[in-house]
Design a protein around this motif. Sequence first.
Motif, short mmCIF file in Angstrom:
data_model
loop_
_atom_site.label_atom_id
_atom_site.label_comp_id
_atom_site.label_asym_id
_atom_site.label_seq_id
_atom_site.Cartn_x
_atom_site.Cartn_y
_atom_site.Cartn_z
N ALA A 114 31.37 -80.31 -68.83
CA ALA A 114 31.29 -78.89 -68.50
C ALA A 114 30.05 -78.25 -69.12
O ALA A 114 29.42 -77.37 -68.53
CB ALA A 114 32.55 -78.17 -68.96
N SER A 115 29.70 -78.73 -70.31
CA SER A 115 28.51 -78.19 -71.00
C SER A 115 27.22 -78.53 -70.27
O SER A 115 26.18 -77.90 -70.52
CB SER A 115 28.45 -78.72 -72.44
OG SER A 115 29.56 -78.27 -73.19
N LEU A 116 27.26 -79.53 -69.37
CA LEU A 116 26.08 -79.85 -68.56
C LEU A 116 25.71 -78.72 -67.61
O LEU A 116 24.62 -78.73 -67.03
CB LEU A 116 26.31 -81.13 -67.75
CG LEU A 116 26.19 -82.47 -68.47
CD1 LEU A 116 26.38 -83.60 -67.49
CD2 LEU A 116 24.84 -82.59 -69.16
N ALA A 117 26.60 -77.74 -67.46
CA ALA A 117 26.28 -76.59 -66.62
C ALA A 117 25.01 -75.90 -67.11
O ALA A 117 24.19 -75.43 -66.30
CB ALA A 117 27.44 -75.60 -66.60
N ALA A 118 24.82 -75.86 -68.43
CA ALA A 118 23.65 -75.16 -68.98
C ALA A 118 22.34 -75.84 -68.61
O ALA A 118 21.44 -75.20 -68.06
CB ALA A 118 23.80 -75.02 -70.49
N PRO A 119 22.16 -77.15 -68.89
CA PRO A 119 20.90 -77.78 -68.48
C PRO A 119 20.73 -77.86 -66.97
O PRO A 119 19.61 -77.80 -66.46
CB PRO A 119 20.96 -79.18 -69.10
CG PRO A 119 22.40 -79.42 -69.39
CD PRO A 119 22.97 -78.07 -69.72
N ALA B 29 17.57 -87.16 -66.66
CA ALA B 29 18.62 -87.10 -67.67
C ALA B 29 19.85 -86.35 -67.15
O ALA B 29 20.99 -86.79 -67.36
CB ALA B 29 18.08 -86.44 -68.93
N VAL B 30 19.63 -85.23 -66.49
CA VAL B 30 20.76 -84.45 -65.97
C VAL B 30 21.52 -85.24 -64.91
O VAL B 30 22.76 -85.28 -64.91
CB VAL B 30 20.27 -83.10 -65.39
CG1 VAL B 30 21.35 -82.46 -64.52
CG2 VAL B 30 19.89 -82.15 -66.52
N VAL B 31 20.80 -85.89 -64.01
CA VAL B 31 21.46 -86.66 -62.96
C VAL B 31 22.29 -87.79 -63.56
O VAL B 31 23.42 -88.04 -63.14
CB VAL B 31 20.42 -87.20 -61.96
CG1 VAL B 31 21.05 -88.21 -61.01
CG2 VAL B 31 19.79 -86.06 -61.17
N ARG B 32 21.73 -88.48 -64.57
CA ARG B 32 22.50 -89.55 -65.24
C ARG B 32 23.75 -88.98 -65.90
O ARG B 32 24.83 -89.58 -65.83
CB ARG B 32 21.63 -90.25 -66.28
CG ARG B 32 20.58 -91.18 -65.71
CD ARG B 32 20.05 -92.12 -66.79
NE ARG B 32 19.53 -91.41 -67.93
CZ ARG B 32 18.26 -91.02 -68.06
NH1 ARG B 32 17.38 -91.28 -67.10
NH2 ARG B 32 17.86 -90.37 -69.15
N GLU C 220 25.07 -87.24 -76.24
CA GLU C 220 24.31 -87.40 -75.00
C GLU C 220 24.09 -86.06 -74.32
O GLU C 220 23.00 -85.78 -73.79
CB GLU C 220 25.07 -88.35 -74.06
CG GLU C 220 25.10 -89.80 -74.53
CD GLU C 220 26.08 -90.63 -73.74
OE1 GLU C 220 25.79 -91.83 -73.52
OE2 GLU C 220 27.15 -90.11 -73.33
N CYS C 221 25.09 -85.20 -74.34
CA CYS C 221 24.96 -83.88 -73.75
C CYS C 221 23.90 -83.07 -74.48
O CYS C 221 23.09 -82.36 -73.86
CB CYS C 221 26.31 -83.15 -73.78
SG CYS C 221 26.26 -81.51 -73.03
N ALA C 222 23.87 -83.17 -75.80
CA ALA C 222 22.87 -82.43 -76.59
C ALA C 222 21.46 -82.89 -76.24
O ALA C 222 20.54 -82.08 -76.09
CB ALA C 222 23.14 -82.62 -78.08
#
Length: 407
Positions: free
Chosen positions: A233-238, A312-315, A327-329
């Motif tokens: 869910a935190s990937l929403a930011a990047p 990185a985002v796609v992975r 990894e999210c960071a």
Amino acid sequence: MTVTADEVTDAGARQVDWLHIARETADDLATDAVEREQAGKAPLDEVARLRESGLLTLPAPAELGGGGGDWRTAYAVIRTVAAADGAIGHLLGNHYFLSCSARFFADRTLAARIERESTAGQWCWGGGIASHEPPLVLTPTSGGYLLNGYQRYATGVGIADRLVVRAAKYGTGEPLAVLVDPARSGVVSGSSEDAFGQRLAAGGGVEFDSVPVAADDVLGSLSPDEGVLSPFASLAAPTARLVSVQFCLGVAEGLLAEIREYGRVMRPPWQPFSPQPWPDNPPQDPYALTVYGELTVVARAASALAEQAVDAVVRGLVQGEELDDEECAEISVLASVADSAASRAAQEITTRALDVIGAEAASARHGFDRFWRNARTHTLREPVAHTLREVGDYFLNGAHPPFALPA
């Protein structure tokens, strides 16, 4: 090129060439970009062009009626459109993120329902859930909620079919992502007619006066508190930050392309201007060539960083719930690095490129200034200093960036 529903849903039979469609749409937008930007009207016609091309449904899964495009493709489309018309590229980019926001914050069943309804209605999404936007107030009632408050700025508020906004739950203050139908009673959209840039992004303030919200329209938490959001869910930011990156790069590359064409027909200042090609050799003014070279380096360096961040985002999105905090960071920091570089590149290129043209760049008929105004309006809403501080803290201290959604 118009894409029918049968074409976008039959993903198993063939792949839609979204980049080709984006280039055709960008070429169409470019033909009257200067006149439309100067008129500054609500982009109803522009959204109709995007809808007709099929680009609005690109990121939705094919099995839900969408185009089945991934985020790598979506980012490339945003950049292509932004090069022709920065405000429309930004509008499209925010639509992509907001229309996919339920994937990050809602459960799978609710997210699938929303995306199916969105593709069926070919909704254009607007709003904004930026972390620095004061939240609205969401008050529980016996049948759902009431939404109240004023949001200072949201994209697409004048033309969107659905809005996603940030609201604080009454009593707890928890920030939530909320889906709102702007046609509901109590929603009053403003405009940003006084803005010097992004005139076609349909941005402005929006007021909510006791707007009813169903329980299923509360997508989920936006809390930055540790442990509330999963790494996925935190990937929403990047993911959202890379929309900003593609917008900035598109605007920068769009202006570079225009001044390159203009530069090939320029006359030296001691000759009367005449839009005819140089008779013998291409322009060889050493100052102009140096500036072209420097700005090319700036653009390509920012583009290379953007590609790293997109990879990185796609992975990370592919990993899904298997993604961990570390990894999210790392992904978040890469996106922030790319955003900082793209923001600086857009500001430098849209300023210095005009110096090559000289006084003629001030002519309104060329519309060169729209690139600078669009880029600067956007970067003022998302100061790069905050992003750089987070990157520095991660580099020096290993501190994970806080969950914060960009404008």
